[in-house]
Design a protein around this motif. Structure first.
Motif, PDB file in Angstrom:
ATOM      1  N   GLU A 210      24.746 -29.499   1.526  1.00 53.09           N
ATOM      2  CA  GLU A 210      25.955 -29.469   1.919  1.00 53.09           C
ATOM      3  C   GLU A 210      26.790 -28.743   0.803  1.00 53.09           C
ATOM      4  O   GLU A 210      27.791 -27.852   0.932  1.00 53.09           O
ATOM      5  N   LEU A 211      26.718 -29.205  -0.368  1.00 51.69           N
ATOM      6  CA  LEU A 211      27.270 -28.878  -1.480  1.00 51.69           C
ATOM      7  C   LEU A 211      26.850 -27.123  -2.068  1.00 51.69           C
ATOM      8  O   LEU A 211      27.669 -26.321  -2.091  1.00 51.69           O
TER       9      LEU A 211
ATOM     10  N   THR B  83      28.458 -25.003   0.816  1.00 54.21           N
ATOM     11  CA  THR B  83      30.126 -25.104   0.257  1.00 54.21           C
ATOM     12  C   THR B  83      30.360 -23.848  -0.905  1.00 54.21           C
ATOM     13  O   THR B  83      31.254 -23.161  -0.675  1.00 54.21           O
ATOM     14  N   GLN B  84      29.534 -24.239  -1.761  1.00 62.23           N
ATOM     15  CA  GLN B  84      29.687 -23.284  -3.119  1.00 62.23           C
ATOM     16  C   GLN B  84      29.295 -22.010  -2.701  1.00 62.23           C
ATOM     17  O   GLN B  84      30.157 -21.185  -3.413  1.00 62.23           O
TER      18      GLN B  84
ATOM     19  N   LYS C  63      32.341 -20.086  -0.978  1.00 64.91           N
ATOM     20  CA  LYS C  63      33.469 -20.065  -2.101  1.00 64.91           C
ATOM     21  C   LYS C  63      33.121 -18.617  -2.596  1.00 64.91           C
ATOM     22  O   LYS C  63      34.091 -18.096  -3.125  1.00 64.91           O
TER      23      LYS C  63
ATOM     24  N   TYR D  99      24.246 -18.268   2.887  1.00 62.88           N
ATOM     25  CA  TYR D  99      23.464 -19.721   2.861  1.00 62.88           C
ATOM     26  C   TYR D  99      22.391 -19.515   3.868  1.00 62.88           C
ATOM     27  O   TYR D  99      22.613 -19.353   4.962  1.00 62.88           O
TER      28      TYR D  99
END
Length: 264
Positions: free
Chosen positions: A198-199, A202-203, A206, A211
């Motif tokens: 999940e991290l 998300t990164q 950004k 992904y």
């Protein structure tokens, strides 16, 4: 951020519509990351790679064989931390690269230490919990900044490339009879992977990267289901292959997800 060409494209619609159509040029491809990108566990390791354990059956090599890129840099290396990737691998990416794949972050959480503490015979719940507590702390407090720094460096090095960042699969099966470790340890270990993925997702978003989700592809193929279904090695020899994807895991788990993100 990644969509740097949008303003140019919208400012010159007449030029775009007047330009003749051309077939897509072969990619200029760089594959970065840790052991999951190197293909550790899949066998057929390149001799020149040494302890990086780069495999001819890794998803980068399989993508190269299927798509014939014009250039191919295979820099992924077993054991690499995000800082290692940023320092040793990113500077090698050609500025004109058009595709970069990256798998990194697991080593920053001391995945190997957690696996030893939780999954080897004769370990204890207390030892496992202590290791996972530390991994979860690193996930909260350290890895967000490390991933952000790595992604910024990669963006600056190859500004025109499509960057595909992958997650990690659940390493452990969830069958009640799974002999690898008690169910509560397996559940917590897999939950750590969920938090990591999940991290990463998300990164990556950004930074404007794509992904590639792999957990769904690996579902039902974690360590402990038997040789016919396992795409993750249980404890095995050589020990550094333990809890890494098999050749099937690279070809049937990682490759379809990466290809979809790279070509879609």
């Amino acid at each position: 951020m990644r969509p740097k060409l949008l303003a140019v494209l919208t400012a010159a619609p007449l030029l775009l519509t007047a330009a003749p159509a051309h077939a897509a040029e072969p990619a200029r491809y760089a594959a970065l990351g840790d052991s999951f990108a190197a293909g550790t566990g899949a066998g057929q390791y390149e001799a020149a790679g040494g302890s990086c354990h780069r495999s001819a059956r890794s998803y980068p090599e399989l993508w190269r064989a299927a798509n014939g890129p014009a250039d191919f840099l295979f820099a992924a290396c077993s054991g690499a931390l995000t800082a290692d990737v940023q320092r040793d691998q990113v500077p090698r990416v050609p500025a004109d690269a058009t595709l970069v794949t990256l798998t990194a972050g697991g080593n920053d959480l001391a995945f190997t230490d957690a696996a030893v503490a939780c999954l080897q015979p004769l370990t204890t719940d207390a030892r496992c919990d202590s290791a996972l507590d530390e991994s979860e702390r690193r996930l909260r407090e350290e890895l967000p900044g490390r991933l952000a720094a790595l992604y910024r460096a990669l963006d600056a090095q190859a500004p025109a490339a499509r960057v595909v960042v992958t997650g990690y699969p659940h390493l452990l099966g969830d069958d009640a009879s799974c002999p690898v470790a008690p169910a509560h340890r397996r559940a917590r270990f897999n939950a750590l992977t969920d938090g990591l993925d999940e991290l990463i997702g998300t990164q990556a978003a950004k930074q404007g990267f794509r992904y590639a989700e792999v957990r769904e592809a690996f579902a039902g193929h974690g360590a402990c289901r038997g040789a016919a279904n396992e795409w993750i090695h249980p404890i095995t020899l050589p020990l550094w292959e333990s809890y890494h994807p098999t050749a099937d895991g690279q070809a049937r788990g990682y490759l379809p997800s990466v290809s979809g993100a790279a070509l879609g």
